[in-house]
Each structure stands twice: as C-alpha cells, then as structure tokens.
Design a protein around this motif. Sequence first.
Motif, short mmCIF file in Angstrom:
data_model
loop_
_atom_site.label_atom_id
_atom_site.label_comp_id
_atom_site.label_asym_id
_atom_site.label_seq_id
_atom_site.Cartn_x
_atom_site.Cartn_y
_atom_site.Cartn_z
N ILE A 311 0.83 -1.21 0.00
CA ILE A 311 0.00 0.00 0.00
C ILE A 311 0.87 1.25 0.00
CG2 ILE A 311 -1.61 1.34 1.40
CD1 ILE A 311 -2.92 -1.29 2.22
N ILE A 312 1.91 1.22 0.82
CA ILE A 312 2.82 2.38 0.85
C ILE A 312 3.47 2.59 -0.51
CG2 ILE A 312 4.96 3.26 1.85
CD1 ILE A 312 4.18 1.89 4.45
N ILE A 315 0.94 4.05 -2.96
CA ILE A 315 0.69 5.49 -2.74
C ILE A 315 1.80 6.33 -3.34
CG2 ILE A 315 0.57 7.26 -0.94
CD1 ILE A 315 -0.95 5.26 0.79
N PHE A 353 -2.47 11.66 -2.30
CA PHE A 353 -2.21 10.80 -1.14
C PHE A 353 -3.48 10.58 -0.31
CE2 PHE A 353 -1.30 10.74 3.45
CZ PHE A 353 -0.62 9.53 3.54
N LEU A 354 -4.25 11.66 -0.06
CA LEU A 354 -5.46 11.54 0.75
C LEU A 354 -6.54 10.74 0.03
CD1 LEU A 354 -5.65 15.16 2.23
CD2 LEU A 354 -4.93 13.06 3.39
N LEU A 357 -5.55 7.12 0.21
CA LEU A 357 -5.70 6.64 1.57
C LEU A 357 -7.17 6.39 1.90
CD1 LEU A 357 -3.97 6.01 4.08
CD2 LEU A 357 -4.46 8.33 4.89
N TYR A 358 -8.06 7.30 1.46
CA TYR A 358 -9.49 7.12 1.68
C TYR A 358 -10.00 5.89 0.94
CZ TYR A 358 -14.50 7.88 1.13
OH TYR A 358 -15.86 7.72 1.10
N ARG A 361 -8.94 2.68 2.75
CA ARG A 361 -9.71 2.45 3.97
C ARG A 361 -11.15 2.02 3.65
NH1 ARG A 361 -7.81 3.70 8.81
NH2 ARG A 361 -5.86 4.88 9.00
N LEU A 366 -6.78 -1.26 4.83
CA LEU A 366 -5.99 -0.70 5.93
C LEU A 366 -6.81 -0.79 7.22
CD1 LEU A 366 -4.25 2.47 4.45
CD2 LEU A 366 -3.17 0.40 5.28
#
Length: 366
Positions: A311-312, A315, A353-354, A357-358, A361, A366
Amino acid sequence: MVKRTRLLLRRPKNTKALNQAPGTVTYIGRKESVETRLEVIDYNKESFDRYTSLRPEDAFNFESDDKITWINIDGLSNTEEIVKLGRYYELHPLIQEDIVNTNQRPKIDEYQDYIFLVVKMLYFPKDVTDKNNGSLISEHLSFVVGKDYVLSFQEADGDVFDNVRERLANSKGRLRSNGSDYLLFALLDAIIDQYFEVVDVIGDKIELLEESLFQSQPNDDITFEIQELKRTILRIRRAVFPLREVLSRLEKLDSDFIDEKTRNYFRDLYDHVIQVSENIEIYREMTWGLMDMYMTTISNRMNEVMKVLTIIATIFIPLTFIAGIYGMNFEYMPELQWEYSYFILWGIMLLIFLIMLYYFRKKKWL
C-alpha cells in the motif's frame, strides 16, 4: 524457554549388547551409578512387615505358603546383584537379560512357575512445581510374578506405588486378602493411572501452545517447544501401545495362580489402556496441527507486513511519477515559471495521497 540442545535427535542405544551370547546379563541404560536397594513387603490378611536392605541375600528368607512377598529392587546397573536374585528364583537367562535392558519394549512371557512382564513407568518429577516445564521420566520396569511372590525391578529409586504401599500397610481394600495376581493388578493399575495424569499434562501443554499461537506475537521458541512435545508424545506412544497386547494376553493366560476374578480386573486395565491410546492419538494429531497452525500464523503475519508495504509503495507510485516529471532538466517547462507552482505541486501530491488513503480504507485494506 526450551533449550535447543535438548531437541537434538539422539540415535537410540543398541537394544542388545553386540557380540555377546543370548542370555548375557549386560546393563543397557543411562543410570550407571545407581546402588541396588531392596524393599521387601511380606504380608497376609492378618500381618504386614516391611524391610529395606542393600544385600540381595536378604530377600532369600521370605518364603511362606500363607504370605505374599513383594520384593522391589531399585537399580539395575549392578548386574551381579541381579544375577544373584535371578539364580535364587530360577529366572531364565533371557529374562535376566531383559531385566537390565532398558530399551526392551513392553512384553509378557509365560513360564511354568512364573510370568514375566516388561512395562514402562511414566511420570513427571514430583520436585517440579510446574509440571508443564518438567521433562517426562520414562523408567524401565520388569515384573516376575509367581504363586506367592512378586518381583519388581526398577532403574532407580522413585516410583508411582506409594498408594499401593499405603493400602498394604493400612489393610485398605482387597490387597491383603488376595494373592500375588491381585498385587500385580494393583501395581499395573497404579502405572496406568499415572498414564492418565501424564496425558492430562500433555493436553494442558497443547492448550498453552494454542493460546500462544493465537497471540499477536507468539514466542520465537515455540517451534522447539512443539518439537519437544512431539518427542514426548512419541515416547508415551511407544510405552502405551505395546501394553495393550500385554494386558490382552495376561487376561487370557491359563495359569494356576491367576484367579478368575482377577481376570476381570485385568480386562478393566485393558480398557483403560485403550482409552489412553486413543487420547495419545488425538494429541498426536493436534501436535502436528500446532506446527501447521504456527506456519499459518507466520504466513499471515508476513502477509500483513507485505500488504502494508504494498500500500505504501502504491501510494508513492503517482507521487514519484509527478516528482520524476518535474525533476527533468528541460529548459522549457512553463509550470516552472509560475509563482505558486511549487505549492500547487505539493497540494496535488497531498490530494492524491489523501484520495488513495481514503480509497484503501473504504476497501478495508488498511
């Protein structure tokens, strides 16, 4: 913590001394310096006498038609003392050989005047406060049963017969009123009862290992504990499984000094051994499952780590792409001349990035 050196596989010693004639009395075992000690219990319904001695000759004075004599011999490394007893009781040389061979599997042999049995006595040391941390003791034990006597040969001092001695001393139950066959039953019953306690301890160890495996970070030495447990179960299995045949034959023996009523007790012992055997097989399968469970746990932990790293990396792929474009050394890039281009680029990268990340999730990655 289990010492790893304990898990080194040792090749078992020879079950017979090499280059020696059959019937040669040669001690094969690990307890080399144990002094031979005799305990003599002479009893009938009305009387009870108990003696201890270091001389085998002291056991020659207990012959009576109206009393039963139990002679318990501790220590097998002094073969000369064993031979003296064997000659007096006219034991076959092959029996004397099996008495001092601690690798002999459980068995039964019938002779004209006596019966010979080999069993394994299993127990955890009494001086260990937590039995889950103690090592199993497997002791070679032989019985010679005659019309009015029982001889028991042990590797060393310490056994599971304290309850039998107490019942004899206090005239509890049927022991003082029956013959040597019932005394043999009582001794075998004490050994098999101890098997149940050993199996219970093994079950507790398996439960503790299962709980440890379901922890977030199981003990790094758990593989060695599982291997030690597998070896312990194998030792128990080697002691218990042949005993089924021994008790089955003992129940069916045509002997003058085995009473018909006692055969029913031997049949009950056989049922108990079957129960122990079934439990051992269940725990054996569970132990194999523990190793599979451990490997699955390690694999799941590795998958969790790899998921986070993936995941990292995912991103940073678009961020690296943007940084790579604007890191090129071209002269004509109009965005580079804008007054707020640096802050705009940071805003776009932060927004990407946001959003990612959303999304992760929302997908519960995550």
